[in-house]
Design a protein around this motif. Structure first.
Motif, mmCIF file in Angstrom:
data_model
loop_
_atom_site.group_PDB
_atom_site.id
_atom_site.type_symbol
_atom_site.label_atom_id
_atom_site.label_comp_id
_atom_site.label_asym_id
_atom_site.label_seq_id
_atom_site.Cartn_x
_atom_site.Cartn_y
_atom_site.Cartn_z
ATOM 1 N N GLY A 19 -2.646 2.325 -3.941
ATOM 2 C CA GLY A 19 -3.367 1.541 -4.948
ATOM 3 C C GLY A 19 -3.436 2.213 -6.301
ATOM 4 N N ILE A 20 -2.623 3.252 -6.479
ATOM 5 C CA ILE A 20 -2.546 3.941 -7.775
ATOM 6 C C ILE A 20 -1.195 3.596 -8.393
ATOM 7 C CG2 ILE A 20 -2.425 6.244 -8.880
ATOM 8 C CD1 ILE A 20 -5.117 5.863 -7.645
ATOM 9 N N LYS B 60 -1.011 -0.017 11.881
ATOM 10 C CA LYS B 60 -2.376 -0.367 12.260
ATOM 11 C C LYS B 60 -3.308 0.843 12.115
ATOM 12 C CE LYS B 60 -4.621 -2.715 16.024
ATOM 13 N NZ LYS B 60 -4.587 -2.975 17.446
ATOM 14 N N ALA B 61 -2.825 1.985 12.589
ATOM 15 C CA ALA B 61 -3.666 3.187 12.527
ATOM 16 C C ALA B 61 -3.918 3.611 11.076
ATOM 17 C CB ALA B 61 -2.994 4.322 13.311
ATOM 18 N N GLU C 57 -7.355 4.096 6.269
ATOM 19 C CA GLU C 57 -7.371 3.962 4.808
ATOM 20 C C GLU C 57 -7.467 2.480 4.440
ATOM 21 O OE1 GLU C 57 -7.561 6.438 2.829
ATOM 22 O OE2 GLU C 57 -6.794 8.155 3.941
ATOM 23 N N PRO C 58 -8.643 1.883 4.622
ATOM 24 C CA PRO C 58 -8.751 0.437 4.436
ATOM 25 C C PRO C 58 -8.452 -0.050 3.014
ATOM 26 C CG PRO C 58 -10.907 1.425 4.924
ATOM 27 C CD PRO C 58 -9.895 2.503 5.078
ATOM 28 N N ASP C 59 -8.494 0.850 2.017
ATOM 29 C CA ASP C 59 -8.224 0.417 0.634
ATOM 30 C C ASP C 59 -6.742 0.489 0.271
ATOM 31 O OD1 ASP C 59 -10.899 -0.002 0.326
ATOM 32 O OD2 ASP C 59 -11.272 2.013 -0.493
ATOM 33 N N TRP C 60 -5.933 1.054 1.142
ATOM 34 C CA TRP C 60 -4.507 1.170 0.839
ATOM 35 C C TRP C 60 -3.778 -0.114 1.225
ATOM 36 C CZ3 TRP C 60 -2.583 6.663 2.808
ATOM 37 C CH2 TRP C 60 -3.250 7.649 2.060
#
Ligand SMILES: C[C@](O)(CO)[C@H](O)COP(=O)(O)OP(=O)(O)OC[C@H]1O[C@@H](n2ccc(N)nc2=O)[C@H](O)[C@@H]1O
Ligand SMILES: Nc1ncnc2c1ncn2[C@@H]1O[C@H](COP(=O)(O)OP(=O)(O)OP(=O)(O)O)[C@@H](O)[C@H]1O
Length: 281
Positions: free
Chosen positions: A165-166, A257-258, A263-266
């Motif tokens: 997200g960067i 999935k893992a 890292e839910p924001d990625w």
């Protein structure tokens, strides 16, 4: 896909060797490029004026103005004709997976059909990655991106794409490169039959932009670590997206999935690179 639609697939640089620099500042590259079965979707309808709507899960922050590469490509193909374009964004922007370049190439393909015009030969002016994206199959890219030849046999590659997200600015990453003259890939690339063989061979090759990209976006280190159980983990293009190669789709699905849980924001996607024809999602 219908005649007025095109997938703009994610581009992944399996290797990216920077071999020199031209007088105008552009770098000479030697890169093995493949495409994913995942990408943006572009639709074109007949219209008097040229308009663009940007929709989809990754539309935020992508301008629908004249700087969008889809509109720049349309105007490159014809300075005044009209079309109603809808770009459904599924790929993160400024992510090293050619989102904008692949969109531009898709626009050239779709509009050349709609307007019954030949594809232009000089589309590198739209972006170094645009020529290779015009024919989204495995290719060896050279020059600054304007030259490409089909790559030798490669199998479909189960993979995971990870973007933190960067946005990594391509000019900033090239500017941070310390050594601009590095060795190319071997002149003859080997034929590789399995994902395992591909990963073993790629481990002997490089992405020369990884070190400078890490200085621009240190989080890339964490992306590569997150792909620790891949056969091979590497950055694509100028980053920050990294890819991991796996033996099977179920291995890639489990890894995706893992990572998504940790890292839910990625942005994390299980994909097939170099998919068989007509298997795109
Ligand atoms: C790094 C790659 O992703 C590898 O596939 C591409 O070469 C980048 O392609 P792109 O995003 O379409 O790049 P462009 O929009 O043409 O160029 C952005 C900037 O990247 C640098 N750039 C790009 C391509 C290249 N061969 N040498 C460069 O030095 C230049 O500073 C340029 O101003
Ligand atoms: N259709 C588009 N989609 C995404 N970005 C676009 C588009 N049109 C213009 N841009 C601009 O182009 C810039 C680069 O986006 P792009 O997604 O092509 O980068 P990238 O993935 O790093 O490319 P590459 O892998 O070719 O270096 C973005 O910062 C954005 O401002």
């Amino acid at each position: 896909m219908k005649v007025n639609e095109a997938l703009a697939p994610a581009k992944v640089n399996l290797t990216l060797h920077v071999t020199g620099r031209r007088d105008d500042g552009y770098h000479l590259l030697d890169s093995l490029v493949v495409f994913a079965d995942l990408g943006d979707h572009l639709r074109a309808g007949p219209a008097d004026d040229l308009t663009l709507e940007v929709t989809g899960p990754m539309a935020a922050g992508v301008s629908a103005g004249p700087d969008n590469l889809v509109l720049r490509a349309a105007r490159h193909l014809h300075p005044s004709r009209g079309a109603r374009l809808t770009l459904d964004k599924h790929l993160p922007a400024a992510a090293g997976i050619g989102g904008g370049s692949s969109d531009a190439a898709a626009a050239l393909r779709v509009l050349s059909r709609l307007w019954d015009l030949p594809l232009p030969g000089d589309c590198v002016v739209l972006g170094a990655d645009v020529p290779v994206c015009l024919d989204p199959v495995a290719q060896r890219l050279s020059g600054i991106g304007e030259r490409h030849i089909p790559a030798p046999g490669l199998p479909p590659l189960p993979a995971v794409l990870v973007n933190p997200g960067i946005a990594a600015s391509t000019p900033a990453v090239f500017a941070a490169l310390e050594n601009r003259t590095n060795s190319p890939m071997p002149s003859k690339l080997p034929r590789l039959d399995t994902p395992r063989e591909v990963a073993s061979w790629l481990a002997t090759q490089r992405n020369d932009l990884t070190a400078p990209a890490r200085t621009v976006a240190p989080v890339i280190e964490r992306c590569l670590s997150a792909l620790h159980n891949a056969r091979l983990a590497r950055m694509s293009g100028s980053g920050a997206t990294c890819f991991g190669l796996y033996d099977t789709r179920s291995d890639a699905e489990a890894a995706a999935k893992a990572i998504a849980q940790a890292e839910p924001d990625w942005w994390v996607r299980e994909v097939t690179l170099n998919p068989p024809p007509s298997s795109s999602r």
